[in-house]
Design a protein around this motif. Structure first.
Motif, PDB file in Angstrom:
ATOM      1  N   ASN A 165     -25.383  -3.609  35.072  1.00 42.26           N
ATOM      2  CA  ASN A 165     -26.179  -2.805  34.132  1.00 42.26           C
ATOM      3  C   ASN A 165     -25.445  -2.614  32.814  1.00 42.26           C
ATOM      4  N   TRP A 166     -24.155  -2.339  32.900  1.00 43.90           N
ATOM      5  CA  TRP A 166     -23.377  -2.129  31.679  1.00 43.90           C
ATOM      6  C   TRP A 166     -23.407  -3.378  30.797  1.00 43.90           C
ATOM      7  N   ILE A 167     -23.147  -4.512  31.436  1.00 42.86           N
ATOM      8  CA  ILE A 167     -23.012  -5.758  30.682  1.00 42.86           C
ATOM      9  C   ILE A 167     -24.360  -6.201  30.115  1.00 42.86           C
ATOM     10  N   LEU A 168     -25.406  -6.173  30.937  1.00 36.08           N
ATOM     11  CA  LEU A 168     -26.711  -6.616  30.474  1.00 36.08           C
ATOM     12  C   LEU A 168     -27.264  -5.694  29.392  1.00 36.08           C
ATOM     13  N   SER A 169     -26.988  -4.407  29.492  1.00 37.21           N
ATOM     14  CA  SER A 169     -27.503  -3.464  28.487  1.00 37.21           C
ATOM     15  C   SER A 169     -26.820  -3.635  27.137  1.00 37.21           C
ATOM     16  N   THR A 170     -25.594  -4.131  27.119  1.00 38.06           N
ATOM     17  CA  THR A 170     -24.871  -4.282  25.856  1.00 38.06           C
ATOM     18  C   THR A 170     -24.897  -5.714  25.319  1.00 38.06           C
ATOM     19  N   ARG A 171     -25.437  -6.655  26.083  1.00 36.33           N
ATOM     20  CA  ARG A 171     -25.479  -8.046  25.644  1.00 36.33           C
ATOM     21  C   ARG A 171     -26.207  -8.241  24.308  1.00 36.33           C
ATOM     22  N   PRO A 172     -27.315  -7.534  24.063  1.00 37.60           N
ATOM     23  CA  PRO A 172     -28.014  -7.770  22.789  1.00 37.60           C
ATOM     24  C   PRO A 172     -27.256  -7.292  21.552  1.00 37.60           C
ATOM     25  N   LEU A 173     -26.200  -6.490  21.732  1.00 40.15           N
ATOM     26  CA  LEU A 173     -25.472  -5.919  20.605  1.00 40.15           C
ATOM     27  C   LEU A 173     -24.461  -6.916  20.057  1.00 40.15           C
ATOM     28  N   PRO A 174     -24.061  -6.777  18.798  1.00 35.94           N
ATOM     29  CA  PRO A 174     -23.062  -7.688  18.213  1.00 35.94           C
ATOM     30  C   PRO A 174     -21.789  -7.730  19.038  1.00 35.94           C
ATOM     31  N   SER A 175     -21.136  -8.883  19.047  1.00 38.44           N
ATOM     32  CA  SER A 175     -19.958  -9.086  19.888  1.00 38.44           C
ATOM     33  C   SER A 175     -18.642  -8.774  19.192  1.00 38.44           C
ATOM     34  N   SER A 176     -18.677  -8.393  17.926  1.00 37.73           N
ATOM     35  CA  SER A 176     -17.433  -8.158  17.200  1.00 37.73           C
ATOM     36  C   SER A 176     -16.686  -6.971  17.795  1.00 37.73           C
ATOM     37  N   PRO A 177     -15.348  -7.042  17.811  1.00 39.53           N
ATOM     38  CA  PRO A 177     -14.551  -5.932  18.345  1.00 39.53           C
ATOM     39  C   PRO A 177     -14.780  -4.649  17.546  1.00 39.53           C
ATOM     40  N   ASP A 178     -14.637  -3.517  18.214  1.00 37.23           N
ATOM     41  CA  ASP A 178     -14.805  -2.219  17.580  1.00 37.23           C
ATOM     42  C   ASP A 178     -13.421  -1.578  17.444  1.00 37.23           C
ATOM     43  N   PRO A 179     -12.862  -1.534  16.229  1.00 37.57           N
ATOM     44  CA  PRO A 179     -11.508  -0.972  16.056  1.00 37.57           C
ATOM     45  C   PRO A 179     -11.400   0.470  16.548  1.00 37.57           C
ATOM     46  N   GLY A 180     -12.458   1.263  16.358  1.00 36.00           N
ATOM     47  CA  GLY A 180     -12.409   2.654  16.801  1.00 36.00           C
ATOM     48  C   GLY A 180     -12.304   2.776  18.302  1.00 36.00           C
ATOM     49  N   ALA A 181     -13.142   2.020  19.030  1.00 38.90           N
ATOM     50  CA  ALA A 181     -13.094   2.049  20.491  1.00 38.90           C
ATOM     51  C   ALA A 181     -11.762   1.518  20.996  1.00 38.90           C
ATOM     52  N   ARG A 182     -11.272   0.461  20.369  1.00 30.74           N
ATOM     53  CA  ARG A 182      -9.992  -0.113  20.791  1.00 30.74           C
ATOM     54  C   ARG A 182      -8.841   0.855  20.527  1.00 30.74           C
ATOM     55  N   ALA A 183      -8.914   1.610  19.452  1.00 31.43           N
ATOM     56  CA  ALA A 183      -7.858   2.580  19.150  1.00 31.43           C
ATOM     57  C   ALA A 183      -7.839   3.702  20.188  1.00 31.43           C
ATOM     58  N   VAL A 184      -9.021   4.177  20.582  1.00 25.06           N
ATOM     59  CA  VAL A 184      -9.085   5.213  21.611  1.00 25.06           C
ATOM     60  C   VAL A 184      -8.567   4.664  22.933  1.00 25.06           C
TER      61      VAL A 184
END
Length: 268
Positions: free
Chosen positions: A213-232
């Motif tokens: 569910n997690w993966i399929l729900s986020t598949r349509p979103l852009p694949s670029s890394p999120d610096p904010g999420a990675r920093a947290v």
């Protein structure tokens, strides 16, 4: 399906007495009350299965308000929703929807907190409704993954001995697995990635969290890394106690410093 919009104080919270010794639960509840978070509830009777299906399938939707079957809400769900709300507030840009990595990080935090609650309740509220549903479901997933009954009991004992460590170990695992699997377009590569986590102590619980569910729900979103999420994510891995880091910065952020006059005294 016509929906009502209700705040937390308009709902009945079930099993809350079992959480009375978990101070962080109270802080998470207050965060939802403070921010006026609203839940969506069907005006007419709706099947539990349909409501759960809609809420789980469209959990990445940007509109605020979890869909719940009625005006009763389990205490553990209050905490789960609060983590999503706090993550959205911390990781979303001004008016922008959250990124795929922000959504995965939020779900990893909320789901790992469920395990933290298991650890906290086992020794203090063994009759909790939350444990009566959560532990058998975890046991079933662990058994399907090949973990023995004795192995599962040992796993629970380790979680109860150090719930904070269990939280961060599972959170990091869930984030690592889902961010690695999300861009996969090959079954063999996905299987290889999953096998790479087999040695992790919480690997037998992975499929309990319905990662598809997690993966399929986020598949349509852009694949670029999120610096904010990675920093947290990096901050939580390096923090002495990851939950304390989140509590200080997300749950109970410091009050803004009042402006001062030229002589250094607070201005009025």
């Amino acid at each position: 399906m016509k929906l009502r919009s209700l705040t937390l104080d308009e709902l009945t919270i079930d099993d809350e007495r079992s959480f009375r010794h978990v101070a962080l639960y109270g802080d998470l509840k207050q965060a939802l009350l403070r921010d006026g978070y609203r839940f969506r509830v069907p005006e007419a009777d709706a099947s539990w299965d349909r409501v759960v299906f809609l809420n789980l399938t469209f959990w990445s939707a940007s509109e605020q308000g979890d869909l719940i079957p009625g005006d009763h809400l389990a205490a553990d769900v209050v905490a789960h929703v609060a983590w999503h709300h706090l993550a959205h507030r911390a990781l979303s840009g001004a008016g922008a929807p959250p990124s795929a990595e922000a959504l995965l990080l939020a779900e990893a935090i909320a789901s790992a907190f469920d395990l933290y609650l298991v650890g906290r309740l086992l020794g203090h509220a063994p009759d909790a409704e939350f444990l009566a549903t959560q532990v058998p479901a975890m046991a079933e997933a662990a058994e399907a993954a090949g973990l023995s009954d004795a192995g599962f009991e040992a796993l629970l004992a380790s979680v109860s001995a150090d719930p904070e460590r269990a939280f961060e170990d599972l959170r990091a695992l869930l984030f690592d697995v889902t961010t690695a699997l999300r861009p996969c377009d090959s079954l063999s590569r996905a299987a290889e990635i999953l096998a790479g986590f087999d040695a992790h102590r919480f690997a037998p619980l992975l499929h309990h969290y319905e990662l598809s569910n997690w993966i399929l729900s986020t598949r349509p979103l852009p694949s670029s890394p999120d610096p904010g999420a990675r920093a947290v994510d990096a901050a939580l891995r390096s923090a002495p106690v990851a939950l304390a880091w989140l509590e200080q910065r997300w749950v109970r952020p410091p009050a803004p410093v009042p402006p001062t006059s030229r002589d250094g005294a607070p201005s009025t």
